[in-house]
Design a protein around this motif. Structure first.
Motif, PDB file in Angstrom:
ATOM      1  N   SER A 296       0.816  -1.215   0.000  1.00  0.00           N
ATOM      2  CA  SER A 296       0.000   0.000   0.000  1.00  0.00           C
ATOM      3  C   SER A 296       0.853   1.270   0.000  1.00  0.00           C
ATOM      4  O   SER A 296       0.356   2.353  -0.349  1.00  0.00           O
ATOM      5  CB  SER A 296      -0.927   0.019   1.214  1.00  0.00           C
ATOM      6  OG  SER A 296      -0.193   0.101   2.425  1.00  0.00           O
ATOM      7  N   ALA A 324      -8.422   0.823   0.426  1.00  0.00           N
ATOM      8  CA  ALA A 324      -8.630  -0.631   0.442  1.00  0.00           C
ATOM      9  C   ALA A 324      -7.293  -1.370   0.516  1.00  0.00           C
ATOM     10  O   ALA A 324      -7.156  -2.376   1.228  1.00  0.00           O
ATOM     11  CB  ALA A 324      -9.397  -1.059  -0.805  1.00  0.00           C
ATOM     12  N   LYS A 325      -6.278  -0.867  -0.200  1.00  0.00           N
ATOM     13  CA  LYS A 325      -4.943  -1.482  -0.121  1.00  0.00           C
ATOM     14  C   LYS A 325      -4.370  -1.345   1.286  1.00  0.00           C
ATOM     15  O   LYS A 325      -3.749  -2.278   1.809  1.00  0.00           O
ATOM     16  CB  LYS A 325      -3.997  -0.813  -1.132  1.00  0.00           C
ATOM     17  CG  LYS A 325      -4.337  -1.084  -2.591  1.00  0.00           C
ATOM     18  CD  LYS A 325      -3.328  -0.390  -3.500  1.00  0.00           C
ATOM     19  CE  LYS A 325      -3.644  -0.638  -4.960  1.00  0.00           C
ATOM     20  NZ  LYS A 325      -2.682   0.056  -5.859  1.00  0.00           N
ATOM     21  N   LYS A 328      -5.725  -3.844   3.763  1.00  0.00           N
ATOM     22  CA  LYS A 328      -5.150  -5.187   3.616  1.00  0.00           C
ATOM     23  C   LYS A 328      -3.812  -5.321   4.352  1.00  0.00           C
ATOM     24  O   LYS A 328      -3.400  -6.422   4.716  1.00  0.00           O
ATOM     25  CB  LYS A 328      -4.954  -5.522   2.133  1.00  0.00           C
ATOM     26  CG  LYS A 328      -6.255  -5.717   1.365  1.00  0.00           C
ATOM     27  CD  LYS A 328      -5.963  -6.067  -0.089  1.00  0.00           C
ATOM     28  CE  LYS A 328      -7.252  -6.286  -0.866  1.00  0.00           C
ATOM     29  NZ  LYS A 328      -6.982  -6.613  -2.299  1.00  0.00           N
ATOM     30  N   ASP A 329      -3.129  -4.185   4.574  1.00  0.00           N
ATOM     31  CA  ASP A 329      -1.809  -4.216   5.210  1.00  0.00           C
ATOM     32  C   ASP A 329      -1.860  -4.095   6.732  1.00  0.00           C
ATOM     33  O   ASP A 329      -0.832  -4.280   7.400  1.00  0.00           O
ATOM     34  CB  ASP A 329      -0.935  -3.076   4.670  1.00  0.00           C
ATOM     35  CG  ASP A 329      -0.310  -3.409   3.326  1.00  0.00           C
ATOM     36  OD1 ASP A 329      -0.307  -4.596   2.962  1.00  0.00           O
ATOM     37  OD2 ASP A 329       0.172  -2.483   2.654  1.00  0.00           O
TER      38      ASP A 329
END
Length: 353
Positions: A296, A324-325, A328-329
């Protein structure tokens, strides 16, 4: 185990904050930890115990044997197995004081930056090489920092890379339509505030939305304030000073901007990753190493202001995709930058040196 952490002073800087957090984590695990500062300071570091101050009033006081004796007496009273120097003048002071410390605890230097950046001549290089050789072990915050130290000073000491750990800060921002572009860091040359103001000025001319918030203090603040006035950005750029939790000073959506010229591994990026806040930064120092771990991150080539500006435009126009990225992290970031992980790595290193 008894551990003594030596810090520059009580200030809102990554080295001191991390040392205080690590010390507090060790205390919670049942270890005895003393935190000692060279110089006076007023920032409330995240350590519940008393922080002793040696009261040095200038860098010249580092060379005064009387101050070495004061510290050696303090060490004799506490009898630590480990003394860890954490940035600033602490390496120099610990190395010099070590000649008066009789019980010979293990001496560790925690390298949170890029040491060669501050070396101006061969005399300084040789002096720091000597100080490093007085240590029993070395820790660097990133592979970049480790390589820089090894290739500059050739210390020939056990040397391990241990990424920072953080306390995940409180972050419950109010949602607003406008963007908050935020920079968190001291007003020093390596943080490149002048470059940031130039980028933001170009962004404003191009029609970017939102305001820039600068959180921190430092010797270059007045210069940056004047630059903001020259560019007529007073209505778009705010100076918020030092904050114990800077993330409470911003609204949502927030994007962290970090155009530093050099970095070891800044805690502010770790915090942003754990809070799912998009980050745009120059790919310098240890920051570049994080991209493979955290997709990200938006990293651009060093000093490439045009690419930095394009990244800002892209993040603003496609914010939900970037968010959104980031989401995820989050879990990986919380594990990677865990204080428990950091404390375990440091403790294991202490036992191996």
């Amino acid at each position: 185990m008894k551990i003594l952490f030596l810090i520059h002073k009580k200030q809102a800087r990554g080295q001191e904050v991390f040392a205080a957090q690590l010390a507090q984590e060790f205390v919670q695990q049942g270890l005895e930890v003393n935190l000692v500062s060279l110089y006076p300071g007023s920032f409330a570091l995240p350590f519940e115990g008393n922080i002793q101050c040696l009261g040095l009033n200038s860098s010249k006081a580092i060379w005064n044997p009387r101050n070495w004796k004061v510290f050696a007496d303090l060490v004799a009273d506490f009898q630590p197995q480990i003394i860890q120097a954490n940035g600033g003048d602490t390496l120099k002071f610990l190395a010099l004081s070590s000649f008066l410390i009789s019980d010979k605890p293990k001496l560790i230097f925690n390298n949170g930056g890029v040491m060669s950046h501050y070396i101006r001549n061969e005399i300084q290089r040789k002096a720091n090489a000597f100080f490093l050789r007085r240590m029993n072990g070395l820790v660097s915050v990133s592979k970049f920092s480790q390589t820089d130290l090894e290739n500059t000073f050739f210390p020939r000491r056990p040397h391990q890379v241990i990424p920072i750990g953080i306390q995940i800060p409180a972050y419950n921002p109010k949602e607003r339509g406008d963007f908050t572009w935020v920079h968190i860091g001291g007003f020093t040359a390596e943080k490149n505030h002048l470059g940031l103001i130039e980028i933001f000025n170009r962004a404003v001319i191009q029609g970017i939305k939102g305001n820039l918030r600068l959180i921190g203090e430092g010797p270059l603040r007045r210069e940056i304030e004047k630059e903001v006035q020259v560019k007529n950005l007073e209505s778009r750029v705010g100076f918020l000073g030092v904050s114990e939790n800077p993330w409470l000073e911003v609204t949502k959506p927030t994007v962290l901007l970090l155009p530093s010229t050099i970095e070891g591994m800044p805690a502010v990026i770790a915090e942003a990753l754990c809070l799912a806040i998009p980050v745009i930064a120059y790919a310098v120092g240890g920051i570049a190493e994080l991209k493979s771990e955290f997709p990200s991150l938006v990293l651009v080539p060093e000093k490439d202001q045009s690419s930095f500006l394009q990244a800002m435009v892209s993040v603003q126009e496609n914010y939900e995709q970037y968010l959104a990225k980031c989401l995820k992290d989050i879990e990986k970031a919380k594990s990677y930058f865990s204080l428990k992980r950091a404390s375990r790595d440091f403790f294991n290193f202490y036992t191996q040196v």
